[in-house]
Motif scaffolding. Structure first.
Motif, PDB file in Angstrom:
ATOM      1  N   SER A 168      46.437 112.262  17.183  1.00 16.71           N
ATOM      2  CA  SER A 168      45.752 111.421  16.068  1.00 16.71           C
ATOM      3  C   SER A 168      46.595 110.179  15.774  1.00 16.71           C
ATOM      4  O   SER A 168      46.375 109.455  14.963  1.00 16.71           O
ATOM      5  CB  SER A 168      45.548 112.180  14.909  1.00 16.71           C
ATOM      6  N   TYR A 169      48.174 110.405  16.147  1.00 16.98           N
ATOM      7  CA  TYR A 169      48.834 109.412  15.821  1.00 16.98           C
ATOM      8  C   TYR A 169      48.438 107.926  16.490  1.00 16.98           C
ATOM      9  O   TYR A 169      48.723 106.665  15.816  1.00 16.98           O
ATOM     10  CB  TYR A 169      50.354 109.439  16.181  1.00 16.98           C
ATOM     11  N   PHE A 170      47.858 107.820  17.572  1.00 17.74           N
ATOM     12  CA  PHE A 170      47.149 106.683  18.385  1.00 17.74           C
ATOM     13  C   PHE A 170      45.733 106.705  18.060  1.00 17.74           C
ATOM     14  O   PHE A 170      45.382 105.430  17.969  1.00 17.74           O
ATOM     15  CB  PHE A 170      47.809 106.967  19.582  1.00 17.74           C
ATOM     16  N   PHE A 171      45.207 107.876  18.501  1.00 14.64           N
ATOM     17  CA  PHE A 171      43.600 107.681  18.384  1.00 14.64           C
ATOM     18  C   PHE A 171      43.034 108.181  16.950  1.00 14.64           C
ATOM     19  O   PHE A 171      42.998 109.114  16.424  1.00 14.64           O
ATOM     20  CB  PHE A 171      43.063 108.569  19.389  1.00 14.64           C
ATOM     21  N   ASN A 172      43.251 107.133  15.985  1.00  9.68           N
ATOM     22  CA  ASN A 172      42.882 107.544  14.459  1.00  9.68           C
ATOM     23  C   ASN A 172      41.692 106.371  14.128  1.00  9.68           C
ATOM     24  O   ASN A 172      41.391 105.366  14.715  1.00  9.68           O
ATOM     25  CB  ASN A 172      44.154 107.220  13.836  1.00  9.68           C
ATOM     26  N   GLU A 173      41.567 106.210  12.776  1.00 12.38           N
ATOM     27  CA  GLU A 173      40.367 105.442  12.093  1.00 12.38           C
ATOM     28  C   GLU A 173      41.057 103.959  12.220  1.00 12.38           C
ATOM     29  O   GLU A 173      40.361 102.984  12.683  1.00 12.38           O
ATOM     30  CB  GLU A 173      40.111 105.667  10.861  1.00 12.38           C
ATOM     31  N   GLU A 174      42.439 103.774  12.194  1.00  9.39           N
ATOM     32  CA  GLU A 174      42.762 102.245  12.080  1.00  9.39           C
ATOM     33  C   GLU A 174      42.810 101.849  13.286  1.00  9.39           C
ATOM     34  O   GLU A 174      42.242 100.733  13.611  1.00  9.39           O
ATOM     35  CB  GLU A 174      44.520 102.532  11.715  1.00  9.39           C
ATOM     36  N   SER A 175      43.326 102.561  14.616  1.00 10.53           N
ATOM     37  CA  SER A 175      43.170 102.036  16.034  1.00 10.53           C
ATOM     38  C   SER A 175      41.783 101.941  16.466  1.00 10.53           C
ATOM     39  O   SER A 175      41.520 101.057  17.333  1.00 10.53           O
ATOM     40  CB  SER A 175      43.928 102.894  16.887  1.00 10.53           C
ATOM     41  N   LEU A 176      40.869 102.814  16.226  1.00 10.72           N
ATOM     42  CA  LEU A 176      39.657 103.190  16.865  1.00 10.72           C
ATOM     43  C   LEU A 176      38.575 102.068  16.034  1.00 10.72           C
ATOM     44  O   LEU A 176      37.585 101.820  16.411  1.00 10.72           O
ATOM     45  CB  LEU A 176      39.327 104.345  17.235  1.00 10.72           C
ATOM     46  N   ILE A 177      38.658 101.848  14.662  1.00 11.93           N
ATOM     47  CA  ILE A 177      37.676 101.235  13.782  1.00 11.93           C
ATOM     48  C   ILE A 177      37.981 100.175  13.013  1.00 11.93           C
ATOM     49  O   ILE A 177      37.866  99.118  13.410  1.00 11.93           O
ATOM     50  CB  ILE A 177      37.294 102.506  12.858  1.00 11.93           C
ATOM     51  N   THR A 178      39.151 100.276  12.056  1.00 13.05           N
ATOM     52  CA  THR A 178      39.431  99.117  11.278  1.00 13.05           C
ATOM     53  C   THR A 178      40.059  97.792  12.297  1.00 13.05           C
ATOM     54  O   THR A 178      39.919  96.888  11.782  1.00 13.05           O
ATOM     55  CB  THR A 178      40.305  99.643  10.234  1.00 13.05           C
ATOM     56  N   SER A 179      40.843  98.237  13.155  1.00 11.94           N
ATOM     57  CA  SER A 179      41.235  97.287  13.868  1.00 11.94           C
ATOM     58  C   SER A 179      40.375  96.420  14.760  1.00 11.94           C
ATOM     59  O   SER A 179      40.919  95.484  15.525  1.00 11.94           O
ATOM     60  CB  SER A 179      42.713  97.702  14.756  1.00 11.94           C
ATOM     61  N   LYS A 180      39.333  97.207  15.124  1.00 12.02           N
ATOM     62  CA  LYS A 180      38.186  96.457  16.197  1.00 12.02           C
ATOM     63  C   LYS A 180      37.342  95.621  15.506  1.00 12.02           C
ATOM     64  O   LYS A 180      36.649  94.702  16.191  1.00 12.02           O
ATOM     65  CB  LYS A 180      37.684  97.589  16.628  1.00 12.02           C
ATOM     66  N   ILE A 181      37.297  95.803  13.991  1.00 18.57           N
ATOM     67  CA  ILE A 181      36.322  94.831  13.226  1.00 18.57           C
ATOM     68  C   ILE A 181      36.961  94.317  12.248  1.00 18.57           C
ATOM     69  O   ILE A 181      38.303  95.087  11.865  1.00 18.57           O
ATOM     70  CB  ILE A 181      35.081  95.722  12.776  1.00 18.57           C
ATOM     71  N   ASN A 182      36.560  93.191  11.644  1.00 19.94           N
ATOM     72  CA  ASN A 182      37.379  92.753  10.425  1.00 19.94           C
ATOM     73  C   ASN A 182      36.782  93.846   9.135  1.00 19.94           C
ATOM     74  O   ASN A 182      36.088  93.183   8.306  1.00 19.94           O
ATOM     75  CB  ASN A 182      36.890  91.432  10.182  1.00 19.94           C
ATOM     76  N   TYR A 183      37.531  94.962   8.900  1.00 27.18           N
ATOM     77  CA  TYR A 183      37.176  95.819   7.970  1.00 27.18           C
ATOM     78  C   TYR A 183      37.417  95.511   6.689  1.00 27.18           C
ATOM     79  O   TYR A 183      36.884  95.532   5.684  1.00 27.18           O
ATOM     80  CB  TYR A 183      37.789  97.226   8.353  1.00 27.18           C
ATOM     81  N   ARG A 184      38.567  94.510   6.642  1.00 28.97           N
ATOM     82  CA  ARG A 184      38.903  94.205   5.280  1.00 28.97           C
ATOM     83  C   ARG A 184      37.875  93.282   4.730  1.00 28.97           C
ATOM     84  O   ARG A 184      37.630  93.249   3.546  1.00 28.97           O
ATOM     85  CB  ARG A 184      40.390  93.491   5.271  1.00 28.97           C
ATOM     86  N   LEU A 185      37.269  92.376   5.405  1.00 28.47           N
ATOM     87  CA  LEU A 185      36.186  91.660   5.212  1.00 28.47           C
ATOM     88  C   LEU A 185      34.831  92.135   4.754  1.00 28.47           C
ATOM     89  O   LEU A 185      34.200  92.021   3.748  1.00 28.47           O
ATOM     90  CB  LEU A 185      35.898  90.672   6.328  1.00 28.47           C
ATOM     91  N   ILE A 186      34.758  93.407   5.213  1.00 25.49           N
ATOM     92  CA  ILE A 186      33.542  94.406   4.703  1.00 25.49           C
ATOM     93  C   ILE A 186      33.881  94.997   3.553  1.00 25.49           C
ATOM     94  O   ILE A 186      32.773  95.006   2.863  1.00 25.49           O
ATOM     95  CB  ILE A 186      33.428  95.189   6.243  1.00 25.49           C
TER      96      ILE A 186
END
Length: 299
Positions: free
Chosen positions: A113-131
């Motif tokens: 989970s240190y590598f496969f987590n929400e940040e690496s698989l979700i938020t970094s793949k889309i502009n989540y801060r904009l959403i």
């Protein structure tokens, strides 16, 4: 109030249009993440822990060539440890032994989970801060159009002409009501967007990341530093015990070997030498005795 007239107002159209655009953008991004996570889950489901050691190259090539996970997988491979073996060859047997007795499968040095987590698989793949700021944008449109409509309403008042005063007051009341509707509509769209966004995030993305982490946990064992130290301690104690046994057995074994070699090898040679010396002595003694008899006869 005329609902059709309200819906045709530019402020209302702008608020609803912005809401729909932001909502569609969010849905498209979350569906993109969801489809990729489903693909990863299906790929990991094809592998079993027992056969991972033999099929790891196949798994490695797939994720390295995948644009969605190539960077994550490259970093993840740095903590992957393969079981190392040594070839032992002796006079009695030839065998392959593992250097470590932790296990005979591939394991990792920290949680996946240190590598496969929400940040690496979700938020970094889309502009989540904009959403995340979309609700703020929608909320901000409310006060903006509210004050804009109020400014327009008061600017159109005409008290100079008594004939137009009634229509001016009607327009003022309508614009004030429209300003309140803009504010309420913007806040309502913002609240609806936040609720829908959280539901989509948890359903389409977060739940699948958690399931993916469970898959990786079942596929790879975790070898912590404490476990490595315990393994080294076991190996050290095992070798120390063997050395202690060897130190106790070695002197007796050497004594037995020496006694056996002396008994079986050296003593027969010594006996042969003694026998030969005795024969030689007898021969020399007999020769000397013959010479003495001849001399006696001469004299």
């Amino acid at each position: 109030m005329d609902i059709v007239r309200i819906l045709l107002e530019p402020a209302v159209i702008i608020i609803l249009s912005v809401f729909l655009i932001l909502l569609i953008y969010t849905i498209v991004k979350y569906l993109y993440i969801s489809n990729n996570l489903n693909r990863l889950i299906q790929k990991f489901a094809e592998f079993k822990k027992q056969e991972l050691l033999y099929r790891f190259k196949e798994l490695d090539e797939y994720f390295l060539n995948d644009n969605f996970t190539s960077s994550i997988w490259t970093e993840f491979k740095k903590i992957v440890i393969f079981p190392e073996k040594i070839y032992v060859n002796s006079e009695t047997e030839s065998r392959i032994e593992t250097i470590s007795d932790i296990n005979n499968s591939i394991y990792i040095t920290c949680d996946s989970s240190y590598f496969f987590n929400e940040e690496s698989l979700i938020t970094s793949k889309i502009n989540y801060r904009l959403i995340q700021i979309f609700p703020t944008i929608l909320t901000g449109l409310g006060p903006f159009f509210t004050f804009l409509k109020l400014t327009y309403a008061f600017s159109t008042l005409d008290f100079a002409d008594t004939e137009n005063m009634a229509s001016s007051m009607n327009n003022l009341i309508f614009n004030i009501q429209l300003a309140a509707i803009c504010s309420v509509l913007a806040v309502g769209c913002s609240l609806f967007f936040m609720a829908l966004e959280k539901i989509m995030y948890n359903t389409l993305c977060r739940s699948k990341v958690l399931y993916l982490q469970t898959q990786l946990g079942a596929l790879f064992d975790i070898g912590t530093s404490e476990r490595f130290l315990l393994d080294i301690l076991k190996e050290t104690k095992y070798k120390s015990g063997n050395e202690a046994v060897l130190a106790n057995v070695l002197p007796e074994a050497m004594s037995n070997v020496l006694n056996k070699n002396i008994t079986e090898g050296v003593l027969p040679y010594l006996e042969n030498i003694v026998y030969s010396l005795n024969k030689l002595q007898e021969a020399i003694a007999g020769k000397n005795k013959g010479n003495s008899d001849i001399i006696d006869k001469l004299f």
